[in-house]
Design an enzyme around this catalytic site. Structure first.
Site, PDB file in Angstrom:
ATOM      1  N   ASP A   1     -14.553 -12.080   9.409  1.00 38.96           N
ATOM      2  CA  ASP A   1     -13.934 -11.231   8.404  1.00 38.96           C
ATOM      3  C   ASP A   1     -13.012 -12.154   7.574  1.00 38.96           C
ATOM      4  O   ASP A   1     -12.674 -13.257   8.023  1.00 38.96           O
ATOM      5  CB  ASP A   1     -13.137 -10.131   9.106  1.00 38.96           C
ATOM      6  CG  ASP A   1     -12.338  -9.303   8.134  1.00 38.96           C
ATOM      7  OD1 ASP A   1     -12.893  -8.893   7.111  1.00 38.96           O
ATOM      8  OD2 ASP A   1     -11.128  -9.092   8.400  1.00 38.96           O
TER       9      ASP A   1
ATOM     10  N   ASP B   1     -10.012 -11.010   5.016  1.00 36.99           N
ATOM     11  CA  ASP B   1      -8.609 -10.548   4.952  1.00 36.99           C
ATOM     12  C   ASP B   1      -8.032 -10.402   6.357  1.00 36.99           C
ATOM     13  O   ASP B   1      -8.553  -9.626   7.163  1.00 36.99           O
ATOM     14  CB  ASP B   1      -8.545  -9.142   4.325  1.00 36.99           C
ATOM     15  CG  ASP B   1      -8.676  -9.129   2.815  1.00 36.99           C
ATOM     16  OD1 ASP B   1      -8.070  -9.981   2.158  1.00 36.99           O
ATOM     17  OD2 ASP B   1      -9.378  -8.235   2.306  1.00 36.99           O
TER      18      ASP B   1
ATOM     19  N   ARG C   1     -11.430   0.568  -0.544  1.00 36.40           N
ATOM     20  CA  ARG C   1     -10.225   1.098  -1.184  1.00 36.40           C
ATOM     21  C   ARG C   1     -10.288   2.622  -1.338  1.00 36.40           C
ATOM     22  O   ARG C   1      -9.297   3.320  -1.133  1.00 36.40           O
ATOM     23  CB  ARG C   1      -9.936   0.396  -2.514  1.00 36.40           C
ATOM     24  CG  ARG C   1     -10.934   0.614  -3.605  1.00 36.40           C
ATOM     25  CD  ARG C   1     -10.677  -0.273  -4.801  1.00 36.40           C
ATOM     26  NE  ARG C   1     -11.228  -1.616  -4.617  1.00 36.40           N
ATOM     27  CZ  ARG C   1     -11.552  -2.440  -5.608  1.00 36.40           C
ATOM     28  NH1 ARG C   1     -11.330  -2.105  -6.855  1.00 36.40           N
ATOM     29  NH2 ARG C   1     -12.063  -3.626  -5.363  1.00 36.40           N
TER      30      ARG C   1
ATOM     31  N   SER D   1     -14.411  -6.510   1.268  1.00 38.58           N
ATOM     32  CA  SER D   1     -13.697  -6.498  -0.006  1.00 38.58           C
ATOM     33  C   SER D   1     -14.566  -6.940  -1.180  1.00 38.58           C
ATOM     34  O   SER D   1     -15.230  -7.976  -1.113  1.00 38.58           O
ATOM     35  CB  SER D   1     -12.484  -7.424   0.090  1.00 38.58           C
ATOM     36  OG  SER D   1     -11.879  -7.506  -1.174  1.00 38.58           O
TER      37      SER D   1
ATOM     38  N   ASN E   1     -13.239  -8.012  -3.692  1.00 41.65           N
ATOM     39  CA  ASN E   1     -12.489  -9.150  -4.237  1.00 41.65           C
ATOM     40  C   ASN E   1     -12.769 -10.450  -3.495  1.00 41.65           C
ATOM     41  O   ASN E   1     -12.203 -11.491  -3.852  1.00 41.65           O
ATOM     42  CB  ASN E   1     -10.980  -8.892  -4.116  1.00 41.65           C
ATOM     43  CG  ASN E   1     -10.539  -7.667  -4.878  1.00 41.65           C
ATOM     44  OD1 ASN E   1     -10.869  -7.508  -6.050  1.00 41.65           O
ATOM     45  ND2 ASN E   1      -9.805  -6.772  -4.219  1.00 41.65           N
TER      46      ASN E   1
ATOM     47  N   ASP F   1      -9.783  -8.526  12.416  1.00 39.09           N
ATOM     48  CA  ASP F   1      -8.414  -8.053  12.677  1.00 39.09           C
ATOM     49  C   ASP F   1      -8.329  -6.536  12.559  1.00 39.09           C
ATOM     50  O   ASP F   1      -7.245  -5.978  12.700  1.00 39.09           O
ATOM     51  CB  ASP F   1      -7.434  -8.676  11.669  1.00 39.09           C
ATOM     52  CG  ASP F   1      -7.672  -8.170  10.258  1.00 39.09           C
ATOM     53  OD1 ASP F   1      -8.856  -8.045   9.857  1.00 39.09           O
ATOM     54  OD2 ASP F   1      -6.695  -7.855   9.562  1.00 39.09           O
TER      55      ASP F   1
HETATM   56  C1  BG6 Z   1     -10.888  -5.452   3.431  1.00 39.89           C
HETATM   57  C2  BG6 Z   1      -9.431  -5.115   3.645  1.00 39.89           C
HETATM   58  O1  BG6 Z   1     -11.121  -6.791   3.631  1.00 39.89           O
HETATM   59  O2  BG6 Z   1     -11.289  -5.097   2.136  1.00 39.89           O
HETATM   60  C3  BG6 Z   1      -9.137  -3.678   3.254  1.00 39.89           C
HETATM   61  O3  BG6 Z   1      -9.110  -5.334   4.984  1.00 39.89           O
HETATM   62  C4  BG6 Z   1      -9.656  -3.394   1.858  1.00 39.89           C
HETATM   63  O4  BG6 Z   1      -7.753  -3.431   3.348  1.00 39.89           O
HETATM   64  C5  BG6 Z   1     -11.131  -3.709   1.903  1.00 39.89           C
HETATM   65  O5  BG6 Z   1      -9.402  -2.046   1.498  1.00 39.89           O
HETATM   66  C6  BG6 Z   1     -11.975  -3.301   0.724  1.00 39.89           C
HETATM   67  O6  BG6 Z   1     -11.545  -3.841  -0.428  1.00 39.89           O
HETATM   68  P1  BG6 Z   1     -11.876  -3.210  -1.819  1.00 39.89           P
HETATM   69  O7  BG6 Z   1     -10.549  -3.048  -2.481  1.00 39.89           O
HETATM   70  O8  BG6 Z   1     -12.742  -4.228  -2.487  1.00 39.89           O
HETATM   71  O9  BG6 Z   1     -12.590  -1.870  -1.631  1.00 39.89           O
HETATM   72 MG    MG Z   2      -9.631  -7.907   7.917  1.00 40.37          MG
END
Ligand code: BG6
Ligand code: MG
Length: 225
Positions: free
Chosen positions: A14, A16, A54, A120, A122, A175
């Site tokens: 993972d 984040d 999100r 994510s 991102n 995590d």
């Molecule tokens: C994960 C995080 O890596 O990505 C989450 O732990 C986050 O907290 C998730 O919400 C998804 O990210 P997003 O903003 O791209 O939907």
């Molecule tokens: Mg994580």
């Protein structure tokens, strides 16, 4: 070192909260949103949002408190993401947890396949701004590549497919409770990172460092499929 037992095995990371110290910024962004919405929010609730998309995060934290329509959901999640990106862009290379490069370099000396699988959207930008070396990984899967968020196993199964390793021969490092559950559903091994509650895992450590590379070797040594 004889590493034949690491052939046809993979470690899926993972991002984040495991490789990058970015989970705190999700917390800070959601905390701001919660205060704007005037709803109760704390670290315990935030722990349940780790690894979750999100939109689903917003639905979990507002459940039974306020009703939101699709337009409001889009507006709020867009704002949360802007707050989050502001934090991580300022942090830049500080995002990379200490010791990660050494940890990955050690694993790279073996036949293990290495992949990142992050929920994510991102993730590609985070990898760029943190300076995490993409060369360490045989595959990277992000929230842009799949639709079903953890605890669905889709993201991990996709990473296993990309590196060509059977799910039973993969070890997931996570995590998030949702991520550990996704790994279990994918029939993969589990390595839980951090201090917060994750239930039972095959391996547990506070963080990733050279000294716990041996946990991974031991896991695969004892793991006959
Ligand atoms: C994960 C995080 O890596 O990505 C989450 O732990 C986050 O907290 C998730 O919400 C998804 O990210 P997003 O903003 O791209 O939907
Ligand atoms: Mg994580």
């Amino acid at each position: 070192m004889n590493t034949f037992y690491l052939e046809n095995k993979a470690v899926i990371f993972d991002l984040d909260g495991v490789l990058l110290d970015s989970a705190e910024y999700h917390y800070l962004a959601w905390k701001k949103i919660a205060s704007e919405l005037n709803i109760h929010f704390n670290r315990k609730i935030n722990h349940l949002l780790r690894g979750v998309s999100r939109k689903e995060s917003l639905l979990i934290m507002t459940h039974g408190k306020i009703e939101l329509d699709e337009k409001q959901i889009t507006e709020i999640t867009t704002r949360k993401n802007a707050l989050y990106l502001d934090f991580v862009r300022k942090a830049g290379e500080k995002l990379l947890f200490d010791g990660i490069n050494d940890f990955l370099a050690e694993l790279r000396k073996t036949p293990l396949k290495l992949a990142v699988s992050s929920g994510s959207r991102n993730a590609p930008e985070l990898i760029d701004i943190s300076g995490l070396k993409k060369d360490f990984f045989h595959a990277v899967v992000s929230g842009q590549d799949f639709t079903r968020s953890k605890p669905d196993p889709e993201s991990f199964l996709m990473a296993a497919g990309k590196v060509g390793i059977n799910a039973e021969n993969c070890l997931v490092i996570e995590d998030a409770p949702a991520g550990i559950e996704a790994a279990r559903r994918a029939r993969m091994g589990t390595f839980g990172v951090g201090n917060a509650e994750l239930g039972s895992c095959d391996i547990k450590a506070e963080s990733l460092s050279l000294k716990n590379v041996s946990f991974i070797f031991e896991y695969f040594k004892n793991h006959e499929v």
